[in-house]
Design a protein around this motif. Structure first.
Motif, PDB file in Angstrom:
ATOM      1  N   ASP A 290      18.426  -9.384 -25.377  1.00 51.87           N
ATOM      2  CA  ASP A 290      17.325  -9.979 -26.234  1.00 51.87           C
ATOM      3  C   ASP A 290      16.040  -9.419 -25.710  1.00 51.87           C
ATOM      4  O   ASP A 290      15.791  -9.385 -24.477  1.00 51.87           O
ATOM      5  CB  ASP A 290      17.380 -11.338 -25.833  1.00 51.87           C
ATOM      6  CG  ASP A 290      16.333 -12.445 -26.610  1.00 51.87           C
ATOM      7  OD1 ASP A 290      15.494 -11.679 -27.379  1.00 51.87           O
ATOM      8  OD2 ASP A 290      16.440 -13.612 -26.710  1.00 51.87           O
ATOM      9  N   PRO A 291      15.334  -8.731 -26.604  1.00 50.73           N
ATOM     10  CA  PRO A 291      14.163  -8.027 -26.145  1.00 50.73           C
ATOM     11  C   PRO A 291      12.966  -8.997 -25.474  1.00 50.73           C
ATOM     12  O   PRO A 291      12.190  -8.841 -24.847  1.00 50.73           O
ATOM     13  CB  PRO A 291      13.392  -7.392 -27.376  1.00 50.73           C
ATOM     14  CG  PRO A 291      14.231  -8.055 -28.463  1.00 50.73           C
ATOM     15  CD  PRO A 291      15.604  -8.597 -28.073  1.00 50.73           C
ATOM     16  N   ARG A 292      12.927 -10.188 -25.829  1.00 53.03           N
ATOM     17  CA  ARG A 292      12.133 -11.284 -25.596  1.00 53.03           C
ATOM     18  C   ARG A 292      12.457 -11.625 -23.913  1.00 53.03           C
ATOM     19  O   ARG A 292      11.631 -11.894 -22.777  1.00 53.03           O
ATOM     20  CB  ARG A 292      12.227 -12.547 -26.253  1.00 53.03           C
ATOM     21  CG  ARG A 292      11.801 -12.502 -27.529  1.00 53.03           C
ATOM     22  CD  ARG A 292      11.977 -13.624 -28.370  1.00 53.03           C
ATOM     23  NE  ARG A 292      13.446 -14.070 -28.564  1.00 53.03           N
ATOM     24  CZ  ARG A 292      14.144 -15.084 -29.045  1.00 53.03           C
ATOM     25  NH1 ARG A 292      13.363 -15.744 -29.671  1.00 53.03           N
ATOM     26  NH2 ARG A 292      15.301 -14.740 -29.122  1.00 53.03           N
ATOM     27  N   VAL A 293      13.581 -11.295 -23.394  1.00 51.55           N
ATOM     28  CA  VAL A 293      13.917 -11.474 -22.237  1.00 51.55           C
ATOM     29  C   VAL A 293      13.680 -10.474 -21.015  1.00 51.55           C
ATOM     30  O   VAL A 293      13.328 -10.653 -20.203  1.00 51.55           O
ATOM     31  CB  VAL A 293      15.756 -11.688 -22.124  1.00 51.55           C
ATOM     32  CG1 VAL A 293      16.111 -11.834 -20.543  1.00 51.55           C
ATOM     33  CG2 VAL A 293      16.009 -12.984 -22.599  1.00 51.55           C
ATOM     34  N   LEU A 294      13.702  -9.053 -21.932  1.00 51.12           N
ATOM     35  CA  LEU A 294      13.188  -8.015 -21.010  1.00 51.12           C
ATOM     36  C   LEU A 294      11.459  -7.809 -21.349  1.00 51.12           C
ATOM     37  O   LEU A 294      11.206  -6.947 -20.441  1.00 51.12           O
ATOM     38  CB  LEU A 294      13.827  -6.725 -21.846  1.00 51.12           C
ATOM     39  CG  LEU A 294      15.380  -6.708 -21.604  1.00 51.12           C
ATOM     40  CD1 LEU A 294      16.092  -6.127 -22.689  1.00 51.12           C
ATOM     41  CD2 LEU A 294      15.639  -6.300 -20.047  1.00 51.12           C
ATOM     42  N   PHE A 295      10.974  -8.574 -21.927  1.00 51.71           N
ATOM     43  CA  PHE A 295       9.475  -8.297 -22.205  1.00 51.71           C
ATOM     44  C   PHE A 295       8.762  -8.359 -20.934  1.00 51.71           C
ATOM     45  O   PHE A 295       7.856  -7.319 -20.870  1.00 51.71           O
ATOM     46  CB  PHE A 295       9.111  -9.306 -23.232  1.00 51.71           C
ATOM     47  CG  PHE A 295       7.368  -9.167 -23.508  1.00 51.71           C
ATOM     48  CD1 PHE A 295       7.080  -8.178 -24.149  1.00 51.71           C
ATOM     49  CD2 PHE A 295       6.618  -9.943 -22.964  1.00 51.71           C
ATOM     50  CE1 PHE A 295       5.547  -7.915 -24.372  1.00 51.71           C
ATOM     51  CE2 PHE A 295       5.000  -9.941 -23.105  1.00 51.71           C
ATOM     52  CZ  PHE A 295       4.761  -8.844 -23.650  1.00 51.71           C
ATOM     53  N   HIS A 296       8.878  -8.986 -20.362  1.00 51.87           N
ATOM     54  CA  HIS A 296       7.973  -9.076 -18.924  1.00 51.87           C
ATOM     55  C   HIS A 296       8.249  -7.858 -18.142  1.00 51.87           C
ATOM     56  O   HIS A 296       7.182  -7.106 -17.740  1.00 51.87           O
ATOM     57  CB  HIS A 296       8.233 -10.322 -18.330  1.00 51.87           C
ATOM     58  CG  HIS A 296       7.328 -10.457 -16.820  1.00 51.87           C
ATOM     59  ND1 HIS A 296       6.135 -10.702 -17.064  1.00 51.87           N
ATOM     60  CD2 HIS A 296       7.628 -10.171 -15.534  1.00 51.87           C
ATOM     61  CE1 HIS A 296       5.489 -10.284 -15.512  1.00 51.87           C
ATOM     62  NE2 HIS A 296       6.734 -10.120 -14.911  1.00 51.87           N
ATOM     63  N   GLU A 297       9.425  -7.500 -17.860  1.00 54.70           N
ATOM     64  CA  GLU A 297       9.742  -6.324 -16.983  1.00 54.70           C
ATOM     65  C   GLU A 297       9.456  -5.159 -17.824  1.00 54.70           C
ATOM     66  O   GLU A 297       8.673  -4.242 -16.869  1.00 54.70           O
ATOM     67  CB  GLU A 297      11.319  -6.602 -16.559  1.00 54.70           C
ATOM     68  CG  GLU A 297      11.491  -7.458 -15.539  1.00 54.70           C
ATOM     69  CD  GLU A 297      13.016  -7.233 -14.873  1.00 54.70           C
ATOM     70  OE1 GLU A 297      13.094  -6.580 -14.347  1.00 54.70           O
ATOM     71  OE2 GLU A 297      13.913  -8.234 -15.698  1.00 54.70           O
ATOM     72  N   THR A 298       9.573  -4.965 -18.932  1.00 54.69           N
ATOM     73  CA  THR A 298       9.238  -3.693 -19.571  1.00 54.69           C
ATOM     74  C   THR A 298       7.634  -3.578 -19.668  1.00 54.69           C
ATOM     75  O   THR A 298       7.140  -2.627 -19.485  1.00 54.69           O
ATOM     76  CB  THR A 298       9.753  -3.614 -20.919  1.00 54.69           C
ATOM     77  OG1 THR A 298       9.585  -4.735 -21.643  1.00 54.69           O
ATOM     78  CG2 THR A 298      11.428  -3.567 -20.938  1.00 54.69           C
ATOM     79  N   SER A 299       7.112  -4.567 -19.853  1.00 54.72           N
ATOM     80  CA  SER A 299       5.609  -4.743 -20.057  1.00 54.72           C
ATOM     81  C   SER A 299       4.866  -4.321 -18.613  1.00 54.72           C
ATOM     82  O   SER A 299       4.075  -3.545 -18.510  1.00 54.72           O
ATOM     83  CB  SER A 299       4.990  -5.804 -20.729  1.00 54.72           C
ATOM     84  OG  SER A 299       5.292  -6.909 -19.679  1.00 54.72           O
ATOM     85  N   VAL A 300       5.375  -4.788 -17.722  1.00 56.19           N
ATOM     86  CA  VAL A 300       5.013  -4.226 -16.183  1.00 56.19           C
ATOM     87  C   VAL A 300       5.239  -2.953 -15.845  1.00 56.19           C
ATOM     88  O   VAL A 300       4.418  -2.126 -15.509  1.00 56.19           O
ATOM     89  CB  VAL A 300       5.935  -5.205 -14.996  1.00 56.19           C
ATOM     90  CG1 VAL A 300       5.492  -4.852 -13.770  1.00 56.19           C
ATOM     91  CG2 VAL A 300       5.271  -6.535 -15.190  1.00 56.19           C
ATOM     92  N   CYS A 301       6.420  -2.349 -16.320  1.00 60.13           N
ATOM     93  CA  CYS A 301       6.686  -1.095 -16.278  1.00 60.13           C
ATOM     94  C   CYS A 301       5.745  -0.042 -16.955  1.00 60.13           C
ATOM     95  O   CYS A 301       5.138   0.749 -16.417  1.00 60.13           O
ATOM     96  CB  CYS A 301       8.141  -0.618 -16.652  1.00 60.13           C
ATOM     97  SG  CYS A 301       9.262  -1.227 -15.482  1.00 60.13           S
ATOM     98  N   LEU A 302       5.511  -0.599 -18.383  1.00 64.19           N
ATOM     99  CA  LEU A 302       4.655   0.061 -18.968  1.00 64.19           C
ATOM    100  C   LEU A 302       3.171   0.162 -18.542  1.00 64.19           C
ATOM    101  O   LEU A 302       2.612   1.203 -18.493  1.00 64.19           O
ATOM    102  CB  LEU A 302       4.608  -0.349 -20.490  1.00 64.19           C
ATOM    103  CG  LEU A 302       3.813   0.231 -21.518  1.00 64.19           C
ATOM    104  CD1 LEU A 302       3.975   1.699 -21.679  1.00 64.19           C
ATOM    105  CD2 LEU A 302       3.517  -0.603 -22.828  1.00 64.19           C
TER     106      LEU A 302
END
Length: 116
Positions: A72-84
């Motif tokens: 689910d991309p919503r579950v990954l959103f926080h970690e991916t946005s921190v990386c970005l």
């Protein structure tokens, strides 16, 4: 064109070239995280999509979302946005950020497979 779209274009035009690139990168990221397929549940194994030799962070997120369509991309959103943001705002090299993103997606996949 709606008034909000016009205002967004005016704000974009007022930005410096560097800020425009940042906004474009963020817009690509947001587009990449939006749900594209309602049939995530149909996939149980990652798809074999190889990592290109040269890849942007946003393209890596898109590739990893395609590789792991069951997540689910919503579950990954926080970690991916921190990386970005580490890449875009703090200048961390793309290759290091992509390595970290690979680990994030794999960790979430393994957690999902384990039932948690």
């Amino acid at each position: 064109m709606s008034p909000r779209e016009k205002a967004l274009i005016e704000r974009y035009r007022a930005l410096s070239p560097e800020d425009r690139r940042t906004l474009e990168t963020f817009a690509e990221f947001l587009a990449a995280r939006s749900p594209q397929s309602p049939s995530r549940e149909a996939y149980t194994e990652p798809l074999p999509i190889p990592r290109p030799e040269k890849e942007t962070v946003v393209r890596a997120i898109q590739r990893l979302r395609a590789t792991y369509p069951m997540l689910d991309p919503r579950v990954l959103f926080h970690e991916t946005s921190v990386c970005l943001s580490r890449h875009v705002l703090h200048g961390q090299p793309a290759e290091a950020v992509i390595d970290e993103l690979e680990a994030v997606f794999l960790r979430h996949y393994q957690r999902m497979k384990a039932g948690g």
